[in-house]
Design an enzyme around this catalytic site. Structure first.
Site, PDB file in Angstrom:
ATOM      1  N   LYS A 193     -11.084  -2.682  -4.140  1.00  0.00           N
ATOM      2  CA  LYS A 193     -11.096  -1.834  -4.698  1.00  0.00           C
ATOM      3  C   LYS A 193      -9.898  -0.873  -5.427  1.00  0.00           C
ATOM      4  O   LYS A 193     -10.390   0.289  -5.780  1.00  0.00           O
ATOM      5  CB  LYS A 193     -11.463  -1.274  -3.230  1.00  0.00           C
ATOM      6  CG  LYS A 193     -12.467  -2.238  -2.880  1.00  0.00           C
ATOM      7  CD  LYS A 193     -12.525  -1.832  -0.992  1.00  0.00           C
ATOM      8  CE  LYS A 193     -14.065  -2.446  -0.102  1.00  0.00           C
ATOM      9  NZ  LYS A 193     -13.492  -2.315   1.018  1.00  0.00           N
TER      10      LYS A 193
ATOM     11  N   LYS B 281       0.717  -1.342  -0.023  1.00  0.00           N
ATOM     12  CA  LYS B 281      -0.429  -0.658  -0.300  1.00  0.00           C
ATOM     13  C   LYS B 281       0.400   1.611  -0.125  1.00  0.00           C
ATOM     14  O   LYS B 281       0.688   2.592  -0.686  1.00  0.00           O
ATOM     15  CB  LYS B 281      -0.815   0.328   1.336  1.00  0.00           C
ATOM     16  CG  LYS B 281      -2.190  -0.748   0.902  1.00  0.00           C
ATOM     17  CD  LYS B 281      -3.136  -0.232   1.910  1.00  0.00           C
ATOM     18  CE  LYS B 281      -4.890  -1.732   2.007  1.00  0.00           C
ATOM     19  NZ  LYS B 281      -5.532  -1.511   3.388  1.00  0.00           N
TER      20      LYS B 281
ATOM     21  N   LYS C  50      -4.891  -9.283  -8.008  1.00  0.00           N
ATOM     22  CA  LYS C  50      -5.449  -9.600  -6.834  1.00  0.00           C
ATOM     23  C   LYS C  50      -6.702  -9.049  -7.360  1.00  0.00           C
ATOM     24  O   LYS C  50      -6.745  -7.557  -7.624  1.00  0.00           O
ATOM     25  CB  LYS C  50      -6.100  -9.625  -5.438  1.00  0.00           C
ATOM     26  CG  LYS C  50      -5.925  -8.697  -4.541  1.00  0.00           C
ATOM     27  CD  LYS C  50      -5.655  -8.324  -2.843  1.00  0.00           C
ATOM     28  CE  LYS C  50      -5.583  -7.363  -2.257  1.00  0.00           C
ATOM     29  NZ  LYS C  50      -6.283  -6.863  -0.992  1.00  0.00           N
TER      30      LYS C  50
END
Ligand code: AMP
Ligand code: TRP
Length: 343
Positions: free
Chosen positions: A208, A121, A205
């Site tokens: 969102k 992230k 993956k």
């Protein structure tokens, strides 16, 4: 559920959470929500909307409450029943933040440095990320341990965070010489749907945060959009094989087969047997039809719940009271164990 070969002898309890940080997608549905529904009949369950986790990255204050209601509506529309499971928002139950602090003093910096999700992230910007994003997995451990939850249904991406929760629980029990005080929570990951990949790239993956909306099926997508996204999903020129071993080097196909299997409650093998020898011109429309059939009732129900936010708020408030009732005595015990002054 599985045996627990350690010293915790308390009751089994299930805990999981979803962040109110954007529209839910098929990965969330198959990796988490669908599993919640099957667990609630036989276990004490808490399903939390983890808004404290969401704010580790910027969330617009004008949207956060509605995003929380949106996840609550998705839980309800998927079949989570507030008469069977506790549904609530994390920020309304202070045990989460309180226990997170105590556990911060148990977890080691070296353990957090190994968390791959933070690295993914933060990318090259780790110095400019919030301290909360770094500490995110300790708050997650607190979520679980504040209720002495023994089982945690999540997607595969949460495996490392769950291992950290176990390490923190074990170190607390050990440091304070209270064997079996916290259970070592077990992830419930297995089964189809644990790792749904992007429709554009079989090695990433479904997420969102992917900038391409074509990479994911959102729970709010209409039938045409779902059909278009599957039609355009990346694939290879081959046909559907008979044998699951042939999926090994065809990640995009493996993902589509896995999605079909998870939606239809079938094994990969059974899906392959049904479609062996067919091309994508046959398989993709069949997959789209199945996805629409399974998701449409969820989407419609979500819309109906969202039309009555007062009812959602009532459910969330009631859930927060029930969660508080479970966590308060556990937190009192933790304070005793740590040795705080009681006056
Ligand atoms: P999040 O949206 O990150 O709060 O995730 C909510 C739940 O969905 C967690 O249990 C995740 O592990 C699960 N999840 C998220 N993405 C996927 C995916 N692509 N495949 C399977 N499960 C997923
Ligand atoms: N980190 C989880 C995710 O992004 C969400 C989460 C927060 C969670 N606390 C949790 C999941 C506790 C299970 C248990 O998907």
């Amino acid at each position: 559920m599985s045996d627990r070969p350690h010293e915790y002898h308390g009751p089994e309890r299930v805990f999981s959470g979803v962040q109110p940080s954007g529209a839910l997608h098929l990965g969330n549905y198959l990796g988490a929500l669908k599993k919640f529904v099957t667990l609630q009949d036989r276990h004490d369950c808490l399903f939390c909307i983890v808004d404290l986790h969401a704010i580790t990255v910027w969330q617009d204050p004008g949207d956060l409450a509605d995003q929380t209601r949106h996840i609550a509506a998705a839980y309800l529309a998927s079949g989570v029943d507030p008469g069977k499971a506790i549904i609530y928002a994390q920020s309304r139950v202070s045990a989460h933040t309180e226990l997170a602090w105590y556990l911060n003093c148990v977890a080691r910096i070296g353990w957090l440095n190994r968390m791959t999700q933070f690295r993914d992230k933060a990318g090259r910007n780790s110095e400019r990320m919030s301290v909360g994003l770094y500490d995110y997995p300790v708050l997650q451990a607190a979520d679980i341990l504040a209720f002495k939850a023994t089982h945690v249904p999540v997607g595969e991406d949460q495996k490392q965070h769950l291992e950290l929760s176990r390490d923190i629980a074990a170190k607390f029990n050990n440091d304070f010489n209270v064997p079996g005080f916290f259970p070592l929570p077990e992830p419930l990951i297995s089964g189809p749907g644990a790792r749904i990949m992007s429709l554009r790239d079989g090695s990433g993956k479904m997420s969102k945060s992917d900038p391409s909306d074509m990479s994911r099926i959102n729970l709010t997508d209409d039938a045409d959009t779902i059909a278009r996204k599957f039609r355009k999903a990346k694939t290879d020129p081959g046909v559907i094989p008979e044998n699951p071993e042939a999926l090994g080097d065809r990640p995009e196909l493996a993902n589509l087969i896995g999605i079909y299997a998870a939606l239809a409650d079938m094994s990969d093998q059974a899906v392959l047997e049904q479609y062996a020898g067919e091309g994508f011109g046959v398989f993709k429309p069949a997959l789209a039809e199945l996805a629409v059939e399974k998701l449409r009732p969820v989407t419609e129900l979500m819309g109906r719940y969202l039309a009555d936010p007062a009812e959602i708020d009532r459910i969330l408030l009631c859930g927060a009271d029930s969660a508080d009732e479970i966590a308060t005595p556990i937190l009192a015990e933790v304070c005793d164990i740590i040795g705080f002054w009681k006056g």
